[in-house]
Every structure is written in structure tokens, then in C-alpha cells.
Design an enzyme around this catalytic site. Structure first.
Site, PDB file in Angstrom:
ATOM      1  N   ARG A  77     -59.610 146.051  27.100  1.00 44.85           N
ATOM      2  CA  ARG A  77     -58.167 145.843  26.954  1.00 44.85           C
ATOM      3  C   ARG A  77     -57.780 144.409  27.287  1.00 44.85           C
ATOM      4  NH1 ARG A  77     -54.109 149.935  29.958  1.00 44.85           N
ATOM      5  NH2 ARG A  77     -54.680 148.632  31.751  1.00 44.85           N
ATOM      6  N   LYS A 179     -51.439 143.701  27.433  1.00 43.91           N
ATOM      7  CA  LYS A 179     -50.916 143.639  28.802  1.00 43.91           C
ATOM      8  C   LYS A 179     -50.603 142.185  29.165  1.00 43.91           C
ATOM      9  CE  LYS A 179     -51.789 146.038  33.187  1.00 43.91           C
ATOM     10  NZ  LYS A 179     -50.676 146.988  33.076  1.00 43.91           N
ATOM     11  N   GLU A 215     -42.172 154.204  26.595  1.00 47.72           N
ATOM     12  CA  GLU A 215     -42.799 154.058  27.905  1.00 47.72           C
ATOM     13  C   GLU A 215     -41.826 154.380  29.030  1.00 47.72           C
ATOM     14  OE1 GLU A 215     -45.230 150.762  28.819  1.00 47.72           O
ATOM     15  OE2 GLU A 215     -46.642 151.240  27.233  1.00 47.72           O
TER      16      GLU A 215
END
Length: 334
Positions: A77, A179, A215
């Protein structure tokens, strides 16, 4: 340390790992006691947000060993984030080795087994060097530091309440799926508005139609329908949670549940019997109530975690702390 009351806050630990990328390659990296970074005033991380980060945890087992939970997934990620921001990748071997070095050098900060606390690791990559134009940097820093942590939301597995936000977390074709810091900086204001009204955080809807759940603050959303189906949103602007990926496996293989990754419309809330937020920091946080446009939707009575959420939490944490055999490849010894 007061292991039982750590909360989720910064504690300066003994060592952190730093590696520098220059002239097309990463150096070997070192451990240092200095928790301050000295970077150029022209660093792209400061001006243009060219930076990304990860979060993962190390756990003390009953035998006293220390283990990492799925660090290879965090490595993948992080590299997805680096690719999106034109930053150099870090090999999985280098990433995992850096994490292990930091754990070993700070072993006294790894909470004891039974404290329900863990060692949180924060790897990050930032663009540095003498820059001024809007373009990718020529130099980068990869760093990993750690802090002992308890529950992210106060109350651990106790339900908390959320409110639906009018603000967007990320654009549909932006950086929501990686992220990067900008996704979080823009959430500070909606988070403050939610807390000012007595909620733990806010829920973000899809940026295009404002009709679908995306989210929960800085965590992924999941729910259990009245038909006992585990559902979670599917969108290109949602960060792919490693915790959620693990919960999907557990729901399917341990609880024999049907799982659906799909659109979850905000007007479906009345059809759900359990809901929760999940992520590395939050682990699983049950949602007691969601408020949307003045209307309140309560799950499992709002006062206690639902039975399926309890089972998911129990199985996941037993795997993380070494009390249950993990699926192949999930656990790395530190």
C-alpha cells in the site's frame, strides 16, 4: 508505563529508522535516537504535499514473542501511494527489515501480553531537498518510528456515535485510495464540527452524489444486515484497509457469512442491525448511532457492540496477539 490507559497519543521512544534516497537509490538506512528531522525549506513535502505514510502494529504474544500483522500488505500500500505521488518505491524486504529494526531497538516499549495494547509503527516517505517548482523532488526520506498505543476511540469495543458530514474526504478520481496526508488534513475541520456536536467523528459520503457511505473519519465502514450479510462500501476513492480485508476473510471463513463489497446508500441505514469502523488504529469500533440530516439511526440498541462485531473483534485480535492460528502469510516474527 500505564499500559492499560495508553490511549492513542505520541510517546517518544528510543530509536527510529531513517533512509535517504538520492542519486537514484536508497542508502542502507540507520537507527537514530534523534526524533527531529532537518529538511530544506524547499521540500516538496512542505509545499506540495508530496508525502505518504502507513500504520501497522506489533503485538506481544503470551509466550513473550513479538509479531507483526501483515506488514507485506502495508508495504504494497505504501508503494501504491509512492507511485501515485511520483516517489521512489521501497522494496518489501527493506520496509519489513526497517520495521523489525525499530521494534527490536524499542522492545521495552512493546506493551505486555494481556494489556490489550500494542506497538504502533508509522512508516512514511517525504519529498525533500532544495526545490521551488511544482514538480516531484529529487531527494526523499523514508522513516519508521513507533509508539505504544491503546484504543483509538475512547472505550475500545464500546459503541460510539457519528454524524454524516456535508464535506468530502476525497475526489472520486483523486487520492482517496492512497494514504497521503492531504486526505487527512482536509478532514480536521469536519472532525471538529462533529466533535463540537458531541460525536466521535463524521461519516463521509461519495463526492459525486452524496448518497453512498464511503469512510468513517479515518477508518473504513462495514455493516451487518438483518439477513446477516457482511457489507462494506466499494469505491475508487476509499483507502483499501488491511483490517477490513482481514475481516472479510474472517467473516467468510470463520463465521461462514456472505460478504458483499458494494454501494451502501445512506437511506439503507434502517436496514442494518450492526455497523462499525475498522482500521489499524481503530481495530474495530462499533457504531452505536449515526445521525443524518437530523434523523438518528441506532444499531444493536446503541449501548453495546453487536454479537457479530464481538465475534469479528475476538477472532481478529486473537490472531494478532498469537492466541489463534493465523492464515498463512499473515504473521511475521519481529
Amino acid at each position: 508505563m500505564d499500559w492499560a490507559n495508553l490511549g492513542f497519543k505520541y510517546t517518544k521512544t528510543d530509536f527510529r529508522y531513517i533512509s535517504v534516497w538520492k542519486d537514484g537509490e536508497w542508502d542502507e538506512g540507520i537507527l537514530t535516537e534523534d526524533n527531529r528531522l532537518s529538511i530544506s525549506e524547499g521540500s516538496t513535502a512542505i509545499h506540495y504535499g508530496q508525502q505518504c505514510f502507513e500504520g501497522l502494529k506489533a503485538y506481544r504474544t503470551k509466550s513473550g514473542d513479538i509479531q507483526l500483522f501483515r506488514p507485506d500488505e502495508n508495504s504494497k500500500r505504501l508503494n501504491d501511494s509512492c507511485d501515485r505521488l511520483l516517489m521512489p518505491q521501497i522494496s518489501s524486504d527493506k520496509f519489513i527489515d526497517a520495521c523489525k529494526q525499530v521494534i527490536k531497538a524499542n522492545e521495552r516499549f512493546v506493551p505486555p501480553y494481556g494489556s490489550n495494547a500494542s506497538l504502533y509503527l508509522r512508516p512514511f516517505v517525504i519529498g525533500v531537498g532544495d526545490n521551488i517548482g511544482v514538480k516531484a523532488a529529487q531527494e526523499y526520506i523514508f522513516c519508521v518510528f513507533c509508539v505504544p498505543v491503546g484504543a483509538y476511540f475512547k472505550g475500545d469495543i464500546s459503541p460510539v456515535n457519528f454524524i454524516v458530514s456535508d464535506y468530502d474526504r476525497a475526489a472520486s478520481k483523486g487520492t482517496g485510495s492512497v494514504k497521503v496526508g492531504g486526505n487527512y488534513a482536509c478532514s480536521f475541520y469536519p472532525n471538529k464540527l462533529a466533535k463540537d456536536r458531541g460525536f466521535a467523528d463524521c461519516i463521509y459520503l461519495d463526492p459525486q452524489t452524496h448518497s453512498k457511505i464511503e469512510e468513517v473519519g479515518a477508518a473504513n465502514f462495514y455493516a451487518i444486515t438483518k439477513e446477516n450479510v457482511f457489507i462494506t462500501p466499494k469505491s475508487e476513492s476509499i483507502l483499501p484497509s488491511i483490517t477490513k480485508k482481514s475481516l472479510i476473510y474472517i467473516a467468510q471463513n470463520h463465521l461462514n457469512m456472505k460478504v458483499e463489497e458494494r454501494d451502501i446508500f445512506i437511506d439503507e441505514l434502517s436496514e442494518l442491525k450492526e455497523a462499525g469502523a475498522c482500521g489499524t488504529a481503530a481495530v474495530i469500533t462499533p457504531i452505536g448511532m449515526i445521525e443524518d440530516e437530523g434523523k438518528q439511526y441506532t444499531f444493536n440498541g446503541g449501548e453495546e457492540a453487536g454479537e457479530i462485531t464481538k465475534k469479528l473483534y475476538k477472532i481478529l485480535t486473537e490472531i494478532q496477539f498469537g492466541d489463534r492460528e493465523a492464515p498463512e502469510g499473515w504473521i511475521f516474527k519481529a
